[in-house]
Design a protein around this motif. Structure first.
Motif: not given
Length: 513
Positions: A44-52, A98-116
């Motif tokens: 649905q988001i891809a359709s909206i992006a194409e429309l605008v 929703f916004v970044l797709g697979v790149q969200w993993i960077h947020h998780l990796i750096s967050t957990l690394a610092c928590y350790l």
């Protein structure tokens, strides 16, 4: 120079390509983690992006930011404590996916690394280790982006990573301050005393930590407020006044006024800003409009070039105002911008302050009479981070503060042209205050006197001139634009410094007895 280039092409670039390829080879293992966003929603988001006629990531970003408003209302109705932390974490993870797709993993990796690190290392070590990991991950993200898509517009994880860097960097020092307060009592460093209200006594539970680092209302565009701010909103401690009574403040104005401002700024950016383009609308890799065509800066000349620059940059700021004001209203929907009630007996206990989520004061920015005032009310939370956790922790080193700010932004040459030009403007302002202002104004005069209005106009003209490289990013384009208006900004500033340096300092009038 040629030998260095050859060495980079034969040794460095192949090594970088290998590391990037190795990282990308993990994509099949990471894609299953993007499990919070239904495939039907993506379509649905891809359709909206194409429309605008916009890219999918930008459309998802804007929709995700507006999505925070109803989600904030839900957050405000949930029980205080763990439920709020869990909702904040899951919704933040959803928005990143929703916004970044697979790149969200960077947020998780750096967050957990610092928590350790927080869990295993002492605070005296973490104050160096965690900031190094946070800013290092951010730097790697910038280098990767510039290497694979130099001057590109692609929306990737670096924006969210910049916000996360501030959070992790600050938290490391908050824990160290809490450790010092517990150990040293009143004998504290000046910086620790200044930040004592943000101190954390012990490593927070993982759920609280994830709720903060993934906090949905600021995970995409900031502002990055302190952990103590998030915790007070999630636990409800700000709702108790000085008499110990629980009061829930009205959020009508704190939510709808920033939202209205963000909508107006979005309308300006979409409808008016394209009429005064600084960058090429089809691709940032193409020469920008001020440098090409029959209406190039060379054809406009210095005077019209300055006018075009002043208007274009003023309109260009509307996109930042939109993002920050939108996030401010979203944070206020669940009271995360609420500071609490006045505690001093001399003050009215009913006074409410909502500054925790406020990242910009548009009116004061646009009427700033000096660069220092402009930066004070622009991207305020980043300025506070640099002041509290870089400047104050390095014995007031402006060099370290400027370098940290530059590394945090990235490595495009334009950033460094901007940061190298601002000190000259600052020098002009200091000399002007010392030798010109006493002759033309009095201490009691307001900002909007004839002299005050003149300083406002000159400040914004020179700030616009210095900010061109920040927009162009390219060294070649930035210097070409400056050359098109004959480097007149630098000429004016250098001439002003020269004149003011030889001027005698005016004698202050003695106060009448």
């Amino acid at each position: 120079m040629e030998s260095l280039t050859a060495m980079a092409e034969t040794s460095l670039f192949p090594a970088i390509d290998y590391l990037i390829g190795a990282a990308y080879s993990l994509r099949p293992f990471i894609e299953p983690t993007v499990c919070l966003v239904p495939s039907a929603l993506k379509a649905q988001i891809a359709s909206i992006a194409e429309l605008v006629g916009m890219d999918v990531e930008t459309v998802a970003m804007v929709l995700g930011m507006f999505m925070c408003y109803p989600c904030g209302l839900i957050q405000s109705m949930l029980p205080f404590g763990r439920v709020k932390h869990l909702f904040s974490f899951l919704l933040g993870a959803f928005l990143l996916q929703f916004v970044l797709g697979v790149q969200w993993i960077h947020h998780l990796i750096s967050t957990l690394a610092c928590y350790l690190c927080f869990a295993l290392l002492p605070p005296s070590v973490n104050k160096y280790v965690v900031p190094s990991i946070a800013i290092g991950y951010c730097i790697v993200g910038h280098v990767h982006r510039q290497y694979i898509n130099y001057m590109g517009w692609d929306l990737d994880f670096t924006g969210a990573q910049m916000v996360l860097t501030i959070k992790l960097y600050a938290m490391a020092w908050n824990l160290y301050d809490g450790h010092l307060i517990a150990q040293a009592g009143d004998k504290l460093p000046r910086a620790t005393k200044k930040c004592s209200q943000f101190a954390i006594s012990e490593c927070p539970p993982l759920l609280n930590y994830l709720g903060y680092t993934f906090c949905f209302s600021n995970v995409l565009a900031g502002p990055a407020f302190e952990y103590s701010t998030y915790l007070a909103a999630a636990e409800g401690t700000y709702f108790v006044d000085k008499d110990g009574k629980r009061k829930t403040p009205s959020r009508l104005y704190p939510v709808f006024w920033p939202l209205l401002q963000s909508l107006l700024c979005l309308a300006v950016f979409v409808s008016i800003c394209p009429q005064f383009p600084l960058m090429n609308s089809t691709s940032p890799k193409l020469r920008p409009p001020p440098l090409e065509g029959p209406t190039s800066i060379y054809e406009l000349g210095a005077l019209k070039g300055w006018a075009f620059l002043f208007v274009s940059l003023g309109l260009n700021r509307s996109k930042y105002y939109f993002a920050w004001k939108n996030a401010q209203g979203a944070s206020n929907t669940w009271y995360c911008g609420f500071e609490g009630y006045a505690e001093e007996p001399a003050k009215d206990a009913s006074i409410e302050r909502w500054e925790h989520s406020n990242n910009v004061d548009i009116f004061r920015c646009e009427t700033a009479s000096c660069a220092q005032m402009g930066t004070k009310f622009w991207n305020k939370k980043t300025a506070l981070w640099l002041n509290r956790y870089v400047y104050a922790r390095t014995d007031g080193s402006l060099t370290m503060t400027y370098f940290m700010s530059a590394f945090w932004h990235g490595f495009y040459p334009g950033y460094y042209l901007f940061f190298l030009s601002i000190p000259l403007l600052t020098m002009c302002e200091r000399l002007g205050r010392a030798k010109i202002s006493p002759l033309l104004s009095s201490p009691g005069d307001g900002r909007f006197t004839p002299y005050g209005c003149t300083t406002i106009i000159l400040t914004h003209l020179l700030l616009a001139y210095c900010s061109v490289p920040f927009i162009f990013l390219s060294l070649e384009w930035s210097l070409e634009f400056w050359r098109g208006i004959y480097y007149s900004g630098h000429v004016v500033m250098l001439a002003f410094v020269g004149v003011c340096t030889v001027m005698p300092k005016p004698k202050l009038k003695k106060k009448e007895e």
